[in-house]
Design an enzyme around this catalytic site. Structure first.
Site, PDB file in Angstrom:
ATOM      1  N   VAL A   1       0.803  -1.217   0.000  1.00 24.98           N
ATOM      2  CA  VAL A   1       0.000   0.000   0.000  1.00 24.98           C
ATOM      3  C   VAL A   1       0.839   1.271   0.000  1.00 24.98           C
ATOM      4  O   VAL A   1       0.319   2.351  -0.293  1.00 24.98           O
ATOM      5  CB  VAL A   1      -0.962  -0.011   1.216  1.00 24.98           C
ATOM      6  CG1 VAL A   1      -0.220   0.332   2.511  1.00 24.98           C
ATOM      7  CG2 VAL A   1      -2.142   0.926   1.006  1.00 24.98           C
ATOM      8  N   TYR A   2       2.135   1.209   0.302  1.00 30.60           N
ATOM      9  CA  TYR A   2       2.957   2.410   0.318  1.00 30.60           C
ATOM     10  C   TYR A   2       3.036   2.997  -1.096  1.00 30.60           C
ATOM     11  O   TYR A   2       3.611   2.396  -2.009  1.00 30.60           O
ATOM     12  CB  TYR A   2       4.366   2.118   0.821  1.00 30.60           C
ATOM     13  CG  TYR A   2       4.460   1.738   2.288  1.00 30.60           C
ATOM     14  CD1 TYR A   2       3.399   1.950   3.163  1.00 30.60           C
ATOM     15  CD2 TYR A   2       5.613   1.161   2.793  1.00 30.60           C
ATOM     16  CE1 TYR A   2       3.485   1.594   4.496  1.00 30.60           C
ATOM     17  CE2 TYR A   2       5.718   0.812   4.137  1.00 30.60           C
ATOM     18  CZ  TYR A   2       4.649   1.028   4.987  1.00 30.60           C
ATOM     19  OH  TYR A   2       4.739   0.673   6.307  1.00 30.60           O
ATOM     20  N   SER A   3       2.432   4.177  -1.243  1.00 34.89           N
ATOM     21  CA  SER A   3       2.355   4.838  -2.551  1.00 34.89           C
ATOM     22  C   SER A   3       1.829   3.887  -3.622  1.00 34.89           C
ATOM     23  O   SER A   3       2.244   3.910  -4.783  1.00 34.89           O
ATOM     24  CB  SER A   3       3.710   5.415  -2.952  1.00 34.89           C
ATOM     25  OG  SER A   3       4.117   6.399  -2.022  1.00 34.89           O
ATOM     26  N   ILE A   4       0.900   3.037  -3.197  1.00 32.24           N
ATOM     27  CA  ILE A   4       0.197   2.088  -4.067  1.00 32.24           C
ATOM     28  C   ILE A   4       1.171   1.332  -4.975  1.00 32.24           C
ATOM     29  O   ILE A   4       1.095   1.354  -6.206  1.00 32.24           O
ATOM     30  CB  ILE A   4      -0.901   2.795  -4.895  1.00 32.24           C
ATOM     31  CG1 ILE A   4      -1.758   3.667  -4.007  1.00 32.24           C
ATOM     32  CG2 ILE A   4      -1.777   1.750  -5.596  1.00 32.24           C
ATOM     33  CD1 ILE A   4      -2.471   2.912  -2.899  1.00 32.24           C
TER      34      ILE A   4
END
Length: 325
Positions: free
Chosen positions: A60-63
């Site tokens: 999910v970090y910066s998708i």
């Protein structure tokens, strides 16, 4: 660099873990302060040069772009056999059904996506990023076990949950002869010590490694309370975690400065050295400037006395539970 075993496993990791939340495309997530691909490469390379072999990110970090940026840096500068890559699953990756949570389908598809973005054949440590209240834990642990048995994941970790939830998950795994969690990634630092009540002692009893995030309280432990930065001004998550306890927290921040002045070191080094004294295996540090890495590594030379520990801890007051949602 110093290396330690990860809890009750045979895996050796550096006593500092580089976190990947600082990397990625700022248009893909709500953090505006993340670093671009070139800046990510510079920090990853310097980490490797300093002997750091433990790297943490999440789908999910910066998708996904955090995983992608780190992967490109690894390809240029790292030997895959010598680094430990951790990522996570749970967060929302898109609209529509099965784009978040911990259903078997979501876990399996998100691991495949992470493997592709990271450009690797296996993930060293897969964390469940949060507890999924809508999926039976039996389904979760069975899916995670199948990933380990397939060789796509080597070790399992959990992050930010209640102790009863972690205990339940471990029991389910043990009863079914499934792989148990070896790592707990909780929210833990001098300004937030609620994990000391139940989670940390339970993990110590189980032989589960503590690898906490936010060891510097989003930078609040490293500078005067009045100073600022782009992250300080725009990080809504950090504001939610710490702004409501400013009165008590700033006293602790002042005491960190006192101990740093005593030893003629930085405040970051004191905050990290305190975590090691508390039994943490490898705190996850987020870095936005290369110079900070040298600062963290220098903490290996700092030894806090019992008197220092008492001075740093005695003004702490209970905080509202944060991070379990």
């Amino acid at each position: 660099m110093e290396y330690v075993k990860l809890g009750n496993t045979g895996l050796e990791v550096s006593k500092i873990c580089l976190g990947g939340m600082s990397f990625g495309d700022p248009t893909k997530w709500f953090h505006q302060w993340v670093l671009n691909e070139q800046e990510t490469e510079e920090i990853v390379k310097r980490s490797l040069d300093l002997g750091i072999n433990f790297f943490d990110t999440a789908n999910v970090y910066s998708i996904g772009t955090s995983e992608e940026y780190m992967a490109k840096a690894f390809k240029k500068h790292a030997n895959r056999d010598q680094i430990v890559i951790a990522t996570k699953v749970h967060g929302k990756m898109g609209d529509g059904p099965n784009q978040s949570g911990l259903s078997r389908k979501t876990i399996m598809q998100e691991v495949e996506h992470s493997l592709k973005r990271l450009d690797v054949d296996y993930i060293d440590i897969l964390y469940i990023h949060r507890w999924d209240y809508d999926t039976p834990i039996e389904e979760v642990m069975c899916a995670l076990n199948d990933l380990v048995r397939s060789g796509k994941v080597l070790y399992l970790g959990a992050s930010s949950m209640y102790a009863w939830q972690f205990a339940k998950a471990q029991r389910i795994a043990k009863e079914n002869n499934w792989t148990q969690f070896s790592v707990m990634q909780g929210h833990y630092n001098l300004l937030y010590r609620e994990e000391e009540r139940e989670m940390n002692p339970m993990c110590k009893d189980m032989g589960v490694a503590l690898v906490p995030y936010s060891p510097l309280a989003a930078g609040r432990l490293t500078r005067d309370w009045e100073s600022t930065s782009l992250r300080f001004e725009t990080d809504a998550t950090a504001k939610r975690k710490y702004d409501s306890t400013e009165d008590s927290d700033r006293v602790i921040v002042d005491r960190v400065k006192d101990i740093a002045d005593k030893y003629q070191v930085t405040r970051a080094q004191i905050a990290i050295a305190w975590l090691w004294r508390k039994g943490v295996v490898s705190p996850i540090v987020g870095v936005t400037k290369v110079k900070y890495l040298d600062d963290f590594v220098a903490a290996l030379d700092v030894t806090l006395s019992d008197e220092d520990m008492e001075y740093l801890e005695e003004m702490y007051v209970p905080h509202k539970i944060m991070g379990y949602e």
